[in-house]
Design a protein around this motif. Structure first.
Motif, PDB file in Angstrom:
ATOM      1  N   ILE A   1       0.837  -1.205   0.000  1.00  0.00           N
ATOM      2  CA  ILE A   1       0.000   0.000   0.000  1.00  0.00           C
ATOM      3  C   ILE A   1       0.870   1.253   0.000  1.00  0.00           C
ATOM      4  N   ILE A   2       1.929   1.247   0.779  1.00  0.00           N
ATOM      5  CA  ILE A   2       2.828   2.400   0.827  1.00  0.00           C
ATOM      6  C   ILE A   2       3.468   2.623  -0.534  1.00  0.00           C
ATOM      7  N   PHE A   3       3.928   1.544  -1.185  1.00  0.00           N
ATOM      8  CA  PHE A   3       4.539   1.698  -2.502  1.00  0.00           C
ATOM      9  C   PHE A   3       3.533   2.172  -3.546  1.00  0.00           C
ATOM     10  N   CYS A   4       2.286   1.745  -3.450  1.00  0.00           N
ATOM     11  CA  CYS A   4       1.252   2.251  -4.366  1.00  0.00           C
ATOM     12  C   CYS A   4       1.036   3.749  -4.158  1.00  0.00           C
ATOM     13  N   CYS A   5       1.043   4.181  -2.905  1.00  0.00           N
ATOM     14  CA  CYS A   5       0.907   5.614  -2.620  1.00  0.00           C
ATOM     15  C   CYS A   5       2.097   6.395  -3.161  1.00  0.00           C
ATOM     16  N   ILE A   6       3.293   5.819  -3.035  1.00  0.00           N
ATOM     17  CA  ILE A   6       4.481   6.486  -3.573  1.00  0.00           C
ATOM     18  C   ILE A   6       4.341   6.656  -5.079  1.00  0.00           C
TER      19      ILE A   6
ATOM     20  N   GLU B   1      12.460   9.393  12.910  1.00  0.00           N
ATOM     21  CA  GLU B   1      11.382  10.338  13.175  1.00  0.00           C
ATOM     22  C   GLU B   1      11.832  11.770  12.923  1.00  0.00           C
ATOM     23  N   HIS B   2      13.086  12.062  13.240  1.00  0.00           N
ATOM     24  CA  HIS B   2      13.611  13.397  12.961  1.00  0.00           C
ATOM     25  C   HIS B   2      13.723  13.618  11.446  1.00  0.00           C
ATOM     26  N   ILE B   3      14.117  12.581  10.740  1.00  0.00           N
ATOM     27  CA  ILE B   3      14.165  12.682   9.279  1.00  0.00           C
ATOM     28  C   ILE B   3      12.757  12.851   8.724  1.00  0.00           C
ATOM     29  N   ASN B   4      11.784  12.123   9.293  1.00  0.00           N
ATOM     30  CA  ASN B   4      10.386  12.276   8.866  1.00  0.00           C
ATOM     31  C   ASN B   4       9.899  13.712   9.058  1.00  0.00           C
ATOM     32  N   MET B   5      10.212  14.287  10.213  1.00  0.00           N
ATOM     33  CA  MET B   5       9.783  15.665  10.475  1.00  0.00           C
ATOM     34  C   MET B   5      10.455  16.647   9.520  1.00  0.00           C
ATOM     35  N   ALA B   6      11.734  16.420   9.247  1.00  0.00           N
ATOM     36  CA  ALA B   6      12.434  17.281   8.297  1.00  0.00           C
ATOM     37  C   ALA B   6      11.835  17.146   6.908  1.00  0.00           C
TER      38      ALA B   6
ATOM     39  N   LEU C   1      10.021   6.643   2.198  1.00  0.00           N
ATOM     40  CA  LEU C   1      11.038   5.624   2.471  1.00  0.00           C
ATOM     41  C   LEU C   1      11.474   5.651   3.934  1.00  0.00           C
ATOM     42  N   THR C   2      11.582   6.835   4.517  1.00  0.00           N
ATOM     43  CA  THR C   2      11.910   6.890   5.947  1.00  0.00           C
ATOM     44  C   THR C   2      10.772   6.325   6.783  1.00  0.00           C
ATOM     45  N   ASN C   3       9.535   6.504   6.314  1.00  0.00           N
ATOM     46  CA  ASN C   3       8.402   5.893   7.010  1.00  0.00           C
ATOM     47  C   ASN C   3       8.475   4.378   6.950  1.00  0.00           C
TER      48      ASN C   3
END
Length: 177
Positions: free
Chosen positions: A17-22, A101-106, A163-165
């Motif tokens: 599902i994540i790859f389909c969203c990407i 998580e820090h990379i996600n926020m960035a 990808l970080t997710n």
């Protein structure tokens, strides 16, 4: 069917599902980028109104293509933020604070900044091509082309965000099971 097999199927289906969203987000952003560049070409094909090289008539084709590009960029951003943030919240609840998580926020912050810049740049390009414009505007600033480049940049940052997710979700699922 064992409990481990069910957990594996759940992890696999969520990754799919994540790859389909990407692919959806990247597809919308790339489409928006190419449409914005076509709008720039349509704007450059318009004849000059007076003897000044910067004074051109508005292009209806560039206006419509610019609106399409703007709509695709907004749709891609809305999808990226809504689904990406829900994935980030799931990973945060399970695993706690990590470097991902820090990379996600960035990445989410950068996605917002890039989307806002793209919307502004595309809006300026669309604005120069409105038919109700009575004065001579400067249309040689290539706003639609720059907006297309920003759409491509939005796609790449969204991919990094997803990808970080995926990485954080894999780490947190490994810690739980």
């Amino acid at each position: 069917m064992g409990e481990g097999e069910e957990e594996g199927k759940i992890r696999c289906s969520s990754t799919v599902i994540i790859f389909c969203c990407i692919f959806l987000i990247v597809g919308l952003d790339v489409f928006a980028g190419f449409v914005a560049m076509q709008a720039e070409d349509a704007q450059q094909e318009v004849k000059q109104r007076v003897w000044l090289p910067e004074c051109k008539s508005p292009s209806k084709k560039a206006f419509v293509l610019g609106l399409i590009a703007l709509g695709c960029l907004l749709a891609a951003h809305i999808i990226a933020v809504m689904i990406g943030c829900s994935l980030s919240n799931t990973a945060t609840v399970i695993s706690g604070p990590e470097i991902t998580e820090h990379i996600n926020m960035a990445c989410i912050s950068l996605t917002w900044i890039i989307a806002t810049a793209g919307v502004g740049i595309l809006t300026m390009g669309i604005w120069t091509n409105r038919e109700s414009r009575s004065e001579c505007g400067f249309t040689s600033k290539h706003f639609l082309f720059l907006g297309g480049i920003v759409c491509f940049l939005h796609a790449s940052i969204s991919v990094v965000f997803y990808l970080t997710n995926i990485v954080s979700k894999k780490c947190c699922l490994r810690n739980v099971y």
